[in-house]
Design a protein around this motif. Structure first.
Motif, mmCIF file in Angstrom:
data_model
loop_
_atom_site.group_PDB
_atom_site.id
_atom_site.type_symbol
_atom_site.label_atom_id
_atom_site.label_comp_id
_atom_site.label_asym_id
_atom_site.label_seq_id
_atom_site.Cartn_x
_atom_site.Cartn_y
_atom_site.Cartn_z
ATOM 1 N N ALA A 121 0.823 -1.244 -0.044
ATOM 2 C CA ALA A 121 -0.036 -0.038 -0.097
ATOM 3 C C ALA A 121 0.922 1.368 0.010
ATOM 4 O O ALA A 121 1.822 1.289 0.545
ATOM 5 C CB ALA A 121 -0.786 0.033 1.066
ATOM 6 N N PRO A 122 0.200 2.433 -0.462
ATOM 7 C CA PRO A 122 0.988 3.586 -0.530
ATOM 8 C C PRO A 122 1.079 4.268 0.780
ATOM 9 O O PRO A 122 0.806 5.503 1.075
ATOM 10 C CB PRO A 122 0.259 4.338 -1.567
ATOM 11 N N LEU A 123 1.983 3.505 1.893
ATOM 12 C CA LEU A 123 1.848 4.091 2.926
ATOM 13 C C LEU A 123 2.566 5.340 3.318
ATOM 14 O O LEU A 123 2.295 6.286 3.943
ATOM 15 C CB LEU A 123 2.225 3.209 4.038
ATOM 16 N N GLN A 124 3.759 5.150 2.644
ATOM 17 C CA GLN A 124 4.456 6.688 2.772
ATOM 18 C C GLN A 124 4.032 7.869 2.189
ATOM 19 O O GLN A 124 3.985 8.826 2.769
ATOM 20 C CB GLN A 124 6.110 6.095 2.110
ATOM 21 N N PHE A 176 -12.273 2.386 0.939
ATOM 22 C CA PHE A 176 -10.807 2.006 0.686
ATOM 23 C C PHE A 176 -10.007 0.796 1.405
ATOM 24 O O PHE A 176 -8.892 0.781 1.421
ATOM 25 C CB PHE A 176 -9.853 3.439 1.008
ATOM 26 N N SER A 177 -10.914 0.021 2.098
ATOM 27 C CA SER A 177 -10.279 -1.067 3.100
ATOM 28 C C SER A 177 -9.538 -2.028 2.023
ATOM 29 O O SER A 177 -8.557 -2.644 2.638
ATOM 30 C CB SER A 177 -11.336 -1.772 3.771
ATOM 31 N N LYS A 178 -10.168 -2.289 0.801
ATOM 32 C CA LYS A 178 -9.594 -3.225 -0.037
ATOM 33 C C LYS A 178 -8.740 -2.665 -0.985
ATOM 34 O O LYS A 178 -7.781 -3.218 -1.780
ATOM 35 C CB LYS A 178 -10.730 -3.856 -0.972
ATOM 36 N N ILE A 179 -8.432 -1.255 -1.026
ATOM 37 C CA ILE A 179 -7.479 -0.517 -1.741
ATOM 38 C C ILE A 179 -5.964 -0.429 -0.885
ATOM 39 O O ILE A 179 -5.058 -0.712 -1.354
ATOM 40 C CB ILE A 179 -8.119 0.643 -2.176
ATOM 41 N N ILE A 180 -6.193 -0.132 0.249
ATOM 42 C CA ILE A 180 -4.942 0.449 1.137
ATOM 43 C C ILE A 180 -5.101 -0.706 2.352
ATOM 44 O O ILE A 180 -4.211 -1.482 2.189
ATOM 45 C CB ILE A 180 -5.344 1.846 1.748
ATOM 46 N N SER A 181 -5.779 -0.740 3.126
ATOM 47 C CA SER A 181 -5.869 -1.511 4.304
ATOM 48 C C SER A 181 -7.071 -1.546 4.893
ATOM 49 O O SER A 181 -7.668 -0.206 5.249
ATOM 50 C CB SER A 181 -4.667 -1.232 5.429
ATOM 51 N N ILE A 206 -3.258 7.076 -5.728
ATOM 52 C CA ILE A 206 -4.281 5.940 -5.687
ATOM 53 C C ILE A 206 -4.280 5.159 -6.947
ATOM 54 O O ILE A 206 -4.436 3.910 -6.939
ATOM 55 C CB ILE A 206 -5.694 6.225 -5.212
ATOM 56 N N GLN A 207 -4.624 5.812 -7.985
ATOM 57 C CA GLN A 207 -4.622 5.196 -9.252
ATOM 58 C C GLN A 207 -3.643 4.331 -9.653
ATOM 59 O O GLN A 207 -3.529 3.301 -10.202
ATOM 60 C CB GLN A 207 -4.954 6.225 -10.417
ATOM 61 N N LYS A 208 -2.162 4.901 -9.332
ATOM 62 C CA LYS A 208 -1.106 4.238 -9.689
ATOM 63 C C LYS A 208 -0.980 2.886 -8.943
ATOM 64 O O LYS A 208 -0.473 1.984 -9.430
ATOM 65 C CB LYS A 208 -0.074 5.279 -9.222
ATOM 66 N N HIS A 209 -1.183 3.207 -7.342
ATOM 67 C CA HIS A 209 -1.179 1.853 -6.725
ATOM 68 C C HIS A 209 -2.227 0.816 -7.057
ATOM 69 O O HIS A 209 -1.775 -0.324 -7.130
ATOM 70 C CB HIS A 209 -1.701 2.424 -5.355
ATOM 71 N N LEU A 210 -3.365 1.250 -7.636
ATOM 72 C CA LEU A 210 -4.454 0.160 -7.905
ATOM 73 C C LEU A 210 -3.779 -0.476 -9.579
ATOM 74 O O LEU A 210 -3.926 -1.744 -9.561
ATOM 75 C CB LEU A 210 -5.657 0.988 -8.405
#
Length: 490
Positions: free
Chosen positions: A140-143, A333-338, A384-388
């Motif tokens: 996930a993009p946490l940083q 956003f639970s299934k996208i990030i955490s 978000i789009q890049k992470h997906l």
């Protein structure tokens, strides 16, 4: 009053200061009637010697209770239980350590317990897991999210940025999310059509509370999400099960039900049916919208993992082609990030969103506006789009690896390769005790559900979801090795 010291239980190793322990226990003795109004307490020096603590600790406890009105000091005479306290029937002086302990376990008043709330809570912390279909938080993009969160904390007017906000959600996120949904799902929303929630569970609770009344009939598929079922029961609704097949919900069975009884709402996971993962076929989507318009029932569309579809482009949701305003669309956003980041959304007609916002205000007031603005920043910047795009490629690879591994267990497990989602619907051979297999796997360090959550009280059901997205290919291989060894050792 030597007997008083025997009723006081002081734990010098406790994190609670000794004077507070003493003050609390003296209040309990007064409240129980053991110490009566006007009764004199031992001198501080005497009680300190009896308890083996410093005299200043006794004085501090007495002073605390004097300030609170439980005790009063009479110069030259000593410290007494306050005379203005009401008289309480005196009880036998006993071990004070027992006072209040039962009250911490059992309420002194009656209340109704609700069996439908008693659901299994799984908090797996094993090294290996084939879960319900969760994302891999490690990618996930946490940083970027952390950086955006810090920026939101530091920038702007602190009074408005860190104060109370709109119960409907941060305006930036509602606007960014509206644009994102319009671009990716073919919708035509504005920010006024979006309510930000803590997740799908909250979205369902709000919708059920506003839209359902006692006795209303809600249609759900024969296999459905237990979280939805609980919300319908909590609202006092009655549920009717509609069968499904390899193309989704059986429209003919639904229509036959509508002709017999008035359905208020239908809960549907149209993109990847939960738990079986099948997609609702196009002709059934059209028919479903027509039935909703014809019979006037609400469609609650839970699109829990829309962004993860592997075989072709994702199917547009029902909400994108709803001509009658009958669809409420939910995502998170639970299934996208955490799952730890509790940000979800509900999309619907403006008047409904406004009403739901009023209800949300009295149970949660507002969400985490800093987090909401941070996620809005990631959407606006395309992160978000890049992470997906990255996670879609990775999860597709993991699905393929997992299916190849499952092929080695074809004598024990039957499945179909899912078009999307983060889990596989696995049907185990009837000769296999899935509950026993799951328990043995857990002892070996592998968690997966025994399937009971999908068919409570039916141990012969023998199906479960095996999530692949949250594990690397190497972790999937080791997980399947554990399962394979257990199956072959039967």
């Amino acid at each position: 009053m030597q007997y008083l010291s025997s009723s006081l239980d002081i734990d010098k190793n406790s994190a609670q200061p000794v004077y507070l322990q003493l003050a609390s226990q003296l209040m309990a003795l007064i409240n129980s009637g053991t110490l009566q109004s006007g009764q004199q307490l031992p001198a501080s020096r005497t009680l300190a010697a009896q308890l083996g603590i410093h005299r200043k600790t006794i004085i501090r406890a007495y002073d605390e209770l004097i300030v609170q009105g439980w005790l009063e000091s009479k110069p030259g005479s000593g410290t007494f239980v306050a005379t203005q306290l009401p008289k309480i029937n005196q009880r036998t002086l006993g071990d004070c350590s027992a006072l209040g302990k039962d009250a911490l376990k059992h309420a002194g008043f009656a209340f109704v317990t609700m069996p439908h709330l008693q659901r299994e809570l799984t908090l797996p912390d094993n090294g290996y897991h084939l879960d319900d279909g969760l994302p891999d938080a490690r990618i996930a993009p946490l940083q970027e999210l952390s950086s955006a969160y810090r920026s939101q904390m530091a920038l702007g007017n602190p009074y408005s940025r860190l104060g109370y906000g709109d119960p409907a959600g941060a305006a930036n996120l509602r606007t960014a999310l509206s644009s994102y949904l319009n671009e990716t799902r073919g919708m035509q929303t504005t920010a006024a059509n979006v309510l930000i929630t803590r997740g799908t569970v909250m979205s369902m609770y709000l919708a059920c509370t506003v839209l359902l009344k006692q006795g209303d009939l809600v249609a759900v598929t024969d296999l459905s999400w237990s979280g939805a079922d609980v919300n319908f029961k909590q609202a006092g609704a009655r549920m009717i099960r509609i069968p499904t097949d390899e193309a989704g919900i059986d429209i003919n069975a639904l229509e036959a039900t509508c002709k017999k009884m008035p359905i208020r709402m239908l809960y549907i996971t149209s993109h990847h049916h939960y738990p079986t993962t099948v997609s609702l076929r196009a002709d059934r989507r059209i028919a479903l919208l027509q039935l909703a318009h014809q019979y006037g029932f609400i469609l609650f569309e839970d699109d829990y993992d829309y962004d993860f579809h592997y075989e072709n482009k994702p199917l547009l949701p029902l909400a994108s082609v709803d001509p009658s305003g009958m669809v409420i669309y939910s995502g998170s956003f639970s299934k996208i990030i955490s799952p730890a980041f509790r940000v979800g959304y509900l999309v619907g007609p403006e008047d409904l969103i406004a009403e739901l916002s009023l209800l949300r205000r009295i149970i949660d007031r507002q969400g985490d506006s800093i987090l909401e603005n941070a996620i809005a920043e990631l959407l606006q910047n395309g992160i978000i789009q890049k992470h997906l795009r990255k996670s879609l490629r990775m999860y597709r690879e993991r699905r393929n690896v997992f299916c190849e591994l499952l092929n080695g267990l074809q004598n024990y497990v039957d499945y179909k390769i899912p078009e999307g989602g983060m889990a596989i619907w696995a049907k185990f051979d009837p000769a296999i005790d899935l509950h026993d297999l799951s328990a043995k796997a857990l002892k070996k360090g592998l968690y997966f559900s025994n399937g009971n959550i999908h068919a409570p009280g039916n141990p012969a059901f023998n199906c479960t979801r095996l999530g692949f997205a949250s594990s690397t290919p190497d972790e999937l291989e080791k997980s399947m090795m554990i399962m394979s060894n257990l199956l072959k050792a039967r």
